[in-house]
Design a protein around this motif. Structure first.
Motif, PDB file in Angstrom:
ATOM      1  N   GLU A  90       0.836  -1.203   0.000  1.00  0.00           N
ATOM      2  CA  GLU A  90       0.000   0.000   0.000  1.00  0.00           C
ATOM      3  C   GLU A  90       0.873   1.257   0.000  1.00  0.00           C
ATOM      4  O   GLU A  90       0.534   2.255  -0.628  1.00  0.00           O
ATOM      5  CB  GLU A  90      -0.952  -0.031   1.203  1.00  0.00           C
ATOM      6  N   ASN A  93       2.114   1.836  -3.500  1.00  0.00           N
ATOM      7  CA  ASN A  93       0.945   2.271  -4.257  1.00  0.00           C
ATOM      8  C   ASN A  93       0.684   3.773  -4.047  1.00  0.00           C
ATOM      9  O   ASN A  93       0.468   4.532  -4.996  1.00  0.00           O
ATOM     10  CB  ASN A  93      -0.255   1.427  -3.776  1.00  0.00           C
TER      11      ASN A  93
ATOM     12  N   ASP B  56     -11.959   2.330  -2.623  1.00  0.00           N
ATOM     13  CA  ASP B  56     -10.640   2.517  -3.239  1.00  0.00           C
ATOM     14  C   ASP B  56     -10.816   2.420  -4.770  1.00  0.00           C
ATOM     15  O   ASP B  56     -11.832   1.923  -5.252  1.00  0.00           O
ATOM     16  CB  ASP B  56      -9.725   1.388  -2.728  1.00  0.00           C
ATOM     17  N   ASN B  58      -7.863   1.523  -7.196  1.00  0.00           N
ATOM     18  CA  ASN B  58      -7.032   0.440  -7.728  1.00  0.00           C
ATOM     19  C   ASN B  58      -7.228  -0.834  -6.917  1.00  0.00           C
ATOM     20  O   ASN B  58      -6.719  -0.966  -5.809  1.00  0.00           O
ATOM     21  CB  ASN B  58      -5.551   0.833  -7.697  1.00  0.00           C
ATOM     22  N   LYS B 107      -5.113   9.553  -0.758  1.00  0.00           N
ATOM     23  CA  LYS B 107      -4.203   8.946   0.224  1.00  0.00           C
ATOM     24  C   LYS B 107      -2.835   9.577   0.058  1.00  0.00           C
ATOM     25  O   LYS B 107      -2.439   9.807  -1.084  1.00  0.00           O
ATOM     26  CB  LYS B 107      -4.064   7.439  -0.025  1.00  0.00           C
TER      27      LYS B 107
HETATM   28 MG   LIG Z   1      -5.769  -0.360  -3.733  1.00  0.00          MG
END
Ligand SMILES: [Mg+2]
Lengths: 165, 129
Positions: A90, A93, B56, B58, B107
């Motif tokens: 994560e 990402n 989310d 992806n 994020k």
């Molecule tokens: Mg994701």
């Protein structure tokens, strides 16, 4: 331009680690190889106006801290290897998603693949070391309390006026 | 009144972070559900009463944008409030999601932005402070 790309990559990584998990890091000049035996790594590929991949290598000790901080577990409370791998995937990402608009501009649309763990010192070394015709467009090292973290951006990276000073 | 929330993200650590953040904000949480991709998210929506979906983008199997398209095409769920929490940084794609009636948070996020956005979407807890 390489220096500019390095600067952007390290800034995005430093900021992401801090905001995501209260991990404070500093760009490091040292160009020596990291100890891949004690490192964990993950990579993510992307396609769009240009395609490539972003890889993170991080000392296992920092990864444990990163995972604990993301989950908000107390000191001494253990996280599982699965959680640590998930946290690292994560993290790469998030760094990738935040990085691309700085390079390609805010309008560019990229598809970011599912991140993957790179397991084992040899595999990590292969993934990040220069080989024939394969050299990162950008690579940076970060110092985290004397532990290391490194990022490698591969691909035919084209700066499309997206670089923010 | 409390709100039932569905959290859809392929990262279990991120789902736990979002849940922890929701709890910290003092919003009146009812039941919370989790799903690891858009398809699992749609299944959860079929099975439970949910007031807010946090999604989310992806994800494997079915990404968040496809999931939102399915929600908006379904008569019973088409008005469901959706909050996208994603690494997505492309303005083009964020605007496309907003046209589909989703709010967007990038994020990494701060607890405050989650609190304020969820309050704004649900209209709950606006007079708490
Ligand atoms: Mg994701």
């Amino acid at each position: 331009m390489n220096e500019k790309l390095n600067d952007i990559l390290s800034r995005v990584a430093v900021e992401s680690l801090e905001k995501l998990a209260f991990i404070f890091s500093f760009p490091e000049e040292d160009n020596g190889d990291m100890d891949y035996d004690s490192a964990a790594a993950a990579g993510v590929s992307f396609t769009g106006p240009f395609s490539g991949s972003l890889i993170i290598t991080i000392s296992r000790q920092v990864l444990v801290e990163l995972t604990s901080n993301m989950l908000g577990v107390n000191d001494g409370q253990e996280t599982t290897p699965d959680q640590q791998e998930d946290a690292l995937k994560e993290t790469i990402n998030i760094i990738c998603g935040n990085l691309l608009p700085f390079i390609a501009g805010e309008q560019a649309v990229f598809n970011i693949d599912t991140p993957e763990i790179i397991a084992g010192a040899d595999a990590i070394k292969n993934a990040v070391t220069d080989s024939d015709g394969r050299k990162p467009a950008s690579s940076v090292k970060l110092d985290i309390d004397d532990e290391q973290c490194a990022l490698f951006l591969f691909g035919d990276i084209q700066v499309v006026g997206g670089l923010v000073e | 009144m409390s709100i039932n929330v569905l959290i859809v993200d392929d990262s279990s650590v991120m789902r736990a972070m979002i849940l922890k953040t929701l709890r910290m904000t003092g919003l009146p949480l009812g039941e919370t559900y989790q799903a690891a991709n858009g398809q699992e998210g749609l299944d959860a929506l079929e099975q439970h009463w949910i007031d807010l979906a946090i999604v989310d983008i992806n994800m494997p199997v079915m990404n968040g944008e496809e999931m939102i398209d399915h929600i908006r095409e379904n008569l019973e769920m088409k008005d469901l409030p959706v909050l996208v929490i994603s690494t997505e940084g492309s303005k083009t794609r964020i605007e496309r999601l907003q046209h589909k009636g989703a709010k967007f948070i990038q994020k990494p996020f701060s607890p405050e932005i989650i609190r304020d956005t969820v309050k704004g979407i649900t209209g709950i807890g606006a007079n708490d402070e």
